[in-house]
Design an enzyme around this catalytic site. Structure first.
Site, PDB file in Angstrom:
ATOM      1  N   GLU A 124       0.834  -1.204   0.000  1.00  0.00           N
ATOM      2  CA  GLU A 124       0.000   0.000   0.000  1.00  0.00           C
ATOM      3  C   GLU A 124       0.868   1.253   0.000  1.00  0.00           C
ATOM      4  OE1 GLU A 124      -1.382   1.751   3.610  1.00  0.00           O
ATOM      5  OE2 GLU A 124      -1.270  -0.181   4.644  1.00  0.00           O
ATOM      6  N   LYS A 167      -4.364  -2.366  13.950  1.00  0.00           N
ATOM      7  CA  LYS A 167      -3.567  -1.359  14.665  1.00  0.00           C
ATOM      8  C   LYS A 167      -3.956  -1.352  16.149  1.00  0.00           C
ATOM      9  CE  LYS A 167      -2.853   1.578  10.630  1.00  0.00           C
ATOM     10  NZ  LYS A 167      -3.583   0.768   9.629  1.00  0.00           N
TER      11      LYS A 167
END
Length: 306
Positions: free
Chosen positions: A26, A160
């Site tokens: 990404e 995360k």
């Protein structure tokens, strides 16, 4: 109707057509996820590790309204230069393309673009998920739903750590997403190897990820797989320390009325400051480690296709 605005570099196109392993990366981690100069250092190192494992890297971004599958060094430098760029997720991707602008791709958009190009493995740092105050905000990342739509293996160190990890993993299970933990009996907590959440499926060989995606296709199930890869032991931060920093960062975010898509970038920046750069160094390590595993998985597809 106009053709899909997508360009694949010659190297990546040749690799895909010849069956050479390819790993997608990404660009949001370059433009928004890490500070300078660590963002560019990490991007270059991840590409280098993929090559070391015998695969071809394909960093993905939107450049002037065109999906770019594979970036050159100048484009990586541009994305990481500090200029303010939008982040393209599933919802934003169509408008960004039609508007002809430049944007970094998040996990969900990178999954979509990778699949369009025929790439089956994607390496990132951590996926988005369910936010800690979800009851008040209903803030849930597009990443989770993208796993239901797109057939690809995403190698990440879990979600995360600033998110509600237990709710995130529960939602993935509810959505029928295969979450396969690599080598450890617990699911990872991004900067920490263990979250305290036991994994129902543990694999010890990269080929098991490739076999699982192939079987999903045979069953007609669709959707992707999360390869939950723990951060290397020498780079991890104890979960108790991470939680203390997150509590402080959340207090600061509340005082400054940070909401919506601005929350995660704000928290990551705040944590980098509170930890005196320790979270950034850990992030760099886990991205490198995820790129390595992703390349190993991609290589397994080549053997299965023979």
């Amino acid at each position: 109707m106009r053709d899909l605005p997508m360009e694949v570099t010659e190297e990546v196109a040749d690799a895909i057509s010849s069956g050479t392993p390819v790993v997608a990366l990404e660009s949001s981690i370059i433009a928004q996820g890490l500070p300078q100069p660590e963002n560019i250092v990490t991007a270059v190192a991840a590409e280098g590790e993929i090559r070391n494992q015998g695969a071809i890297p394909a960093t993905i971004a939107i450049i002037d309204g065109v999906i770019r599958i594979g970036l050159n060094p100048d484009e990586i430098e541009m994305l990481g230069s500090g200029i303010e760029l939008p982040k393209a997720g599933r919802a934003e991707l169509p408008l960004i393309l039609t508007a002809g602008i430049t944007a970094a791709t998040s996990v969900s958009a990178t999954m979509i673009c990778s699949n369009l190009a025929g790439i089956r493995v994607f390496a990132t740092g951590g996926i988005g998920g369910v936010h800690r105050n979800v009851v008040e905000t209903y803030d849930i990342s597009q990443d989770l739903l993208e796993f239901c739509h797109t057939q690809i293996i995403v190698v990440a160190s879990g979600a995360k750590a600033v998110l509600d990890l237990r709710k995130t993993y529960e939602m993935l299970e509810t959505l029928g997403v295969s979450v396969l933990a690599y080598e450890l009996r617990e699911l990872p907590a991004f900067w920490s190897r263990c979250s305290g959440i036991r994994s129902s499926i543990v694999v010890d060989d990269p080929v098991d990820f490739a076999n699982s995606l192939a079987m999903r296709r045979q069953l007609g199930m669709g959707g992707g797989i999360l390869a939950a890869n723990p951060i290397p032991e020498e780079s991890e931060i104890p979960l108790s320390q991470v939680e203390a920093w997150i509590d402080e960062a959340l207090k600061q975010a509340s005082l400054e009325d940070i909401t919506g898509k601005h929350v995660t970038p704000y928290l990551l920046s705040c944590l980098a400051e509170l930890s005196e750069g320790e979270t950034v160094r850990a992030n760099m390590s886990l991205v490198h480690n995820n790129a390595k595993l992703a390349a190993q998985i991609a290589t397994c597809f080549g053997k299965l296709d023979q």
